[in-house]
Scaffold this motif. Structure first.
Motif, PDB file in Angstrom:
ATOM      1  N   TYR A   1     -26.353  -9.384  21.732  1.00  0.00           N
ATOM      2  CA  TYR A   1     -25.723 -10.557  22.329  1.00  0.00           C
ATOM      3  C   TYR A   1     -24.305 -10.688  21.790  1.00  0.00           C
ATOM      4  CZ  TYR A   1     -30.447 -11.776  23.764  1.00  0.00           C
ATOM      5  OH  TYR A   1     -31.711 -11.740  24.326  1.00  0.00           O
TER       6      TYR A   1
ATOM      7  N   GLY B   1     -26.823 -18.680  23.682  1.00  0.00           N
ATOM      8  CA  GLY B   1     -25.435 -19.095  23.461  1.00  0.00           C
ATOM      9  C   GLY B   1     -24.440 -17.966  23.556  1.00  0.00           C
TER      10      GLY B   1
ATOM     11  N   LYS C   1     -34.814 -21.284  23.103  1.00  0.00           N
ATOM     12  CA  LYS C   1     -33.825 -20.349  22.582  1.00  0.00           C
ATOM     13  C   LYS C   1     -34.441 -18.967  22.361  1.00  0.00           C
ATOM     14  CE  LYS C   1     -30.491 -23.320  20.170  1.00  0.00           C
ATOM     15  NZ  LYS C   1     -29.835 -23.583  18.863  1.00  0.00           N
TER      16      LYS C   1
ATOM     17  N   ASP D   1     -22.188 -14.890  25.570  1.00  0.00           N
ATOM     18  CA  ASP D   1     -21.446 -14.770  26.833  1.00  0.00           C
ATOM     19  C   ASP D   1     -21.730 -13.447  27.521  1.00  0.00           C
ATOM     20  OD1 ASP D   1     -19.931 -17.266  26.495  1.00  0.00           O
ATOM     21  OD2 ASP D   1     -18.946 -16.205  24.846  1.00  0.00           O
TER      22      ASP D   1
ATOM     23  N   LEU E   1     -24.460 -17.516  15.775  1.00  0.00           N
ATOM     24  CA  LEU E   1     -24.259 -17.368  17.212  1.00  0.00           C
ATOM     25  C   LEU E   1     -24.392 -18.684  17.957  1.00  0.00           C
ATOM     26  CD1 LEU E   1     -23.842 -15.210  19.467  1.00  0.00           C
ATOM     27  CD2 LEU E   1     -26.332 -15.124  19.675  1.00  0.00           C
ATOM     28  N   ASN E   2     -25.395 -19.508  17.585  1.00  0.00           N
ATOM     29  CA  ASN E   2     -25.634 -20.716  18.393  1.00  0.00           C
ATOM     30  C   ASN E   2     -26.112 -21.933  17.600  1.00  0.00           C
ATOM     31  OD1 ASN E   2     -28.377 -20.276  17.827  1.00  0.00           O
ATOM     32  ND2 ASN E   2     -28.621 -18.981  19.623  1.00  0.00           N
TER      33      ASN E   2
ATOM     34  N   LYS F   1     -20.683 -12.893  21.732  1.00  0.00           N
ATOM     35  CA  LYS F   1     -20.004 -14.180  21.973  1.00  0.00           C
ATOM     36  C   LYS F   1     -18.501 -13.945  21.940  1.00  0.00           C
ATOM     37  CE  LYS F   1     -20.200 -19.038  20.580  1.00  0.00           C
ATOM     38  NZ  LYS F   1     -20.862 -19.465  21.816  1.00  0.00           N
TER      39      LYS F   1
END
Length: 378
Positions: free
Chosen positions: A207, A66, A182, A68, A129-130, A209
């Motif tokens: 990661y 999830g 995931k 970007d 995050l997701n 976002k």
């Protein structure tokens, strides 16, 4: 013109019947030749299918995070991480950047020599995050010696909630089994993995976002300017790197297997056609005696070879579904085999090319046979 066309069609039909009759007259040799070519095609398609499938599955799990943007250490590659990990303070620094909504670090430790790995993470951060993992059995890790595993890997290893497993010279208790797709197959607490690997306070990758995913390209450029040397990609670009064309070692290995396959096809057809020419010495002499040209004899041999190659390629394609079933039920968590339809004509072409090469020398021997000697051959 019409009678000539009809004669040509009748002649080709008769020629094809003769060819299939010859193949049927020697069923064992025909079957072994077809099977050898089939193994050649299956070997190519299985390797390509596993390569595509495993990389595509890795890309799918990466997209399932999830995020970007992916932020990786200097010297890392699409399939490997640097031995010099990053400071775990970097995510907090990144969250002060404009348009960064959240940043989370992980620790990744490969298992053995395959594609399996253990990921250390903070479940609370991962949920932010997701939305986190969807547990099918059990629940999240509570203690440092607990792990969670996705359903596919748990099924392959026959792990169940409550089992004790040995990984990286450590005993872990399986706390939960989650829905795949995931980030990772196996996850443990981040600080526990940092301690076990001797890397306290360090991360393997981060990661990021954004508040607006459309700004990913612009934000990557900005981050690269501030953090030179780090490998920073949009998630879309990073997952595109997980392909055969971008993995040189795998690409070269496929070429090696193709080369071996061509040699296998060449030797198989060479032996089959050479033996066939010896056995049909008298038949070839009769064809020459009644006016059969060298072109006609070569035509017959090459048509037989072409038929063998096509039959072998068709059987080889069918057999790949068998290897696909085997992968799915034996090592489906480690290796994933896809059906790569675009490689069907490529593998068939390789098989046909190798077979025709193998028929050249027997064909030359056939056309050079003396008619008198051939007719007296017993």
């Amino acid at each position: 013109m019409a009678p000539l066309v009809c004669f040509t069609l009748d002649f080709l039909s008769l020629l094809n019947k003769l060819i299939f009759a010859n193949l049927g007259h020697r069923p064992i040799r025909t079957l072994l030749s077809v099977l050898a070519i089939a193994v050649e095609v299956t070997m190519i398609l299985t390797l390509v299918g596993v390569s595509y499938g495993t990389l595509d599955e890795s890309a799918q799990r990466a997209r399932g995070v999830g995020a970007d943007i992916v932020f990786r250490p200097p010297g890392s590659s699409a399939l490997g991480l640097s031995t010099a990990p990053m400071s775990e303070k970097i995510p907090a620094i990144l969250m002060n950047e404009p348009h960064v909504a959240f940043a989370m670090g992980t620790v990744v430790l490969p298992l053995g020599g395959g594609f399996d790995s253990v990921t250390g993470l903070d479940l609370d951060q991962f949920t932010k995050l997701n939305g986190g993992f969807h547990f099918l059995e059990g629940g999240p890790m509570v203690n440092d010696d607990e792990l969670i595993v996705d359903e596919v890997y748990a099924r392959q290893k026959k792990w169940h909630v409550g089992d004790t497993v040995d990984l990286i010279n450590h005993q872990w208790r399986v706390a939960g089994i989650f829905e795949p797709g995931k980030l990772a197959r196996i996850a443990v607490k981040m600080h526990a993995l940092q301690t076990d690997t001797g890397n306290p306070g360090h991360l393997s990758q981060i990661y990021v976002k954004l508040d607006d995913p459309k700004r990913a390209d612009a934000e990557v450029d900005a981050l690269r300017a501030k953090y030179p040397g780090y490998q920073i990609f949009t998630m879309e670009y990073f997952t595109s790197l997980l392909s055969i064309n971008n993995v040189g070692l795998l690409k070269n290995f496929i070429y090696v297997v193709i080369g071996i396959s061509i040699i296998v096809g060449f030797i198989t057809v060479f032996m089959a056609m050479y033996t066939a020419v010896l056995e049909r010495t008298r038949e070839i002499g009769i064809l020459k005696a009644v006016g059969g040209s060298s072109g006609l004899i070569l035509n017959i041999l090459f048509r037989e070879t072409f038929a063998l190659a096509l039959l072998g390629a068709a059987l080889g394609i069918v057999l790949t579904y068998g290897t696909q079933w085997l992968m799915k039920h034996a090592v489906h968590a480690s290796l994933v085999q896809e059906t790569v339809y675009s490689w069907w004509p490529i593998a068939t072409g390789i098989a046909v090319a190798g077979a025709l090469l193998g028929a050249i020398v027997p064909g030359i021997k056939a056309v050079k046979q003396d008619v008198t000697e051939a007719l007296s051959y017993e």
